[in-house]
Design a protein around this motif. Structure first.
Motif: not given
Length: 307
Positions: A129, A133, A139
């Motif tokens: 994630e 990002n 995600y």
């Protein structure tokens, strides 16, 4: 400016009027985006897809849109075309080609380096994630067995950072460094020296680097690395006026081998008027300090008054 052995060998392959081809490429990119949006997805930069066989993306991304299309964008493209032509005339087409293509190459290297770093982060930390990002992708909880989906997302995210915007930026910054005292009309009304616009551009870039993520910093710096190298190499070199004078001097030397007087003489002293037909032993030279196409015999080369 003295030519290197590499330049003498490869300058014949340099592209003349490269700025025109860049603008034409942008026009093609805009046309594809608005007329064939699905096709546009096949020309953007994506390191994941490049590594999986779509190698044309290494080149096709240079026609992608630098900015959203609008009147201001059209004006700026014509402006970049104009300053690019000035740089090509001042530096010569070989050096201008090297400057532009090195900027593209550094952008590609920076993107692949970033891709490698993010893949390593995925494999060592498992922070999918966080990695996604970092490149502006979301995600969705993909399982570890579907790492290919993660890698694909990283590639798409990096593609959003690879833009021809910084190619145009580097052209203007080089122009501002080369012609700092040239004036342009801001909004077609306000006269302003190019160096102050260069300072303003530099401030925007510096703010972008400070406020952006480490991914943004890395891509901005690598995309403008060609300008940084250029600035460090040329800050103590000749001014554009001196470069122009030397180009004119070399042109005069090349023309000296052709007959240019009615009696068939190739050389004529600007002081005494003698030619090589009057005395075959006379030596003639152009004076690099005098304006215009003036040459002098050996008796007056070092004694004449510069004009």
């Amino acid at each position: 400016m003295k030519q290197s052995n590499f330049e003498r060998k490869f300058s014949r392959y340099a592209i003349s009027n490269l700025s025109l081809y860049l603008v034409i490429g942008y026009a093609i990119g805009y046309a594809i985006y608005y007329l064939f949006p699905d096709l546009y997805e096949y020309i953007t930069f994506d390191p994941y897809l490049i590594l999986h066989g779509q190698i044309w993306r290494l080149v096709s991304w240079v026609v992608t849109m630098p900015e959203a299309l609008g009147l201001f964008t059209i004006i700026m493209l014509f402006f970049y075309y104009s300053v690019g032509n000035n740089l090509e005339y001042t530096w010569g087409k070989y050096r201008y080609n090297v400057y532009i293509f090195s900027g593209m190459l550094f952008t590609i290297i920076g993107a692949f380096l970033l891709y490698a770093i993010l893949i390593i982060m995925c494999n060592t930390t498992g922070e999918y994630e966080t990695v996604l990002n970092a490149v502006g992708m979301s995600y969705s909880g993909t399982s570890v067995t579907d790492l290919a989906v993660i890698y694909r997302g990283i590639g798409m995210g990096i593609g959003n950072f690879v833009s021809t915007y910084y190619i145009n930026m580097s052209i203007f910054l080089a122009f501002a460094a080369t012609y700092p005292n040239a004036e342009v009309l801001l909004y077609f009304i306000i006269p302003i020296k190019v160096k102050w616009l260069g300072v303003l551009y530099g401030a925007f870039i510096f703010a972008e680097i400070l406020q952006g993520s480490w991914v943004t910093r890395m891509m901005v710096i690598t995309s403008l690395l060609n300008f940084m190298i250029f600035f460090l190499q040329t800050r103590n070199k000749l001014s554009p006026y001196q470069i122009k004078r030397k180009r004119e001097y070399r042109k005069n030397i090349r023309q000296a081998t052709q007959p240019k007087y009615e009696n068939g003489a190739k050389h004529k002293c600007a002081i005494c008027g003698r030619t090589e037909l009057d005395d075959p032993n006379l030596t003639f030279r152009y004076c690099s300090k005098c304006s215009g196409n003036k040459e002098y015999c050996q008796d007056h080369l070092f004694t004449h008054t510069h004009c």
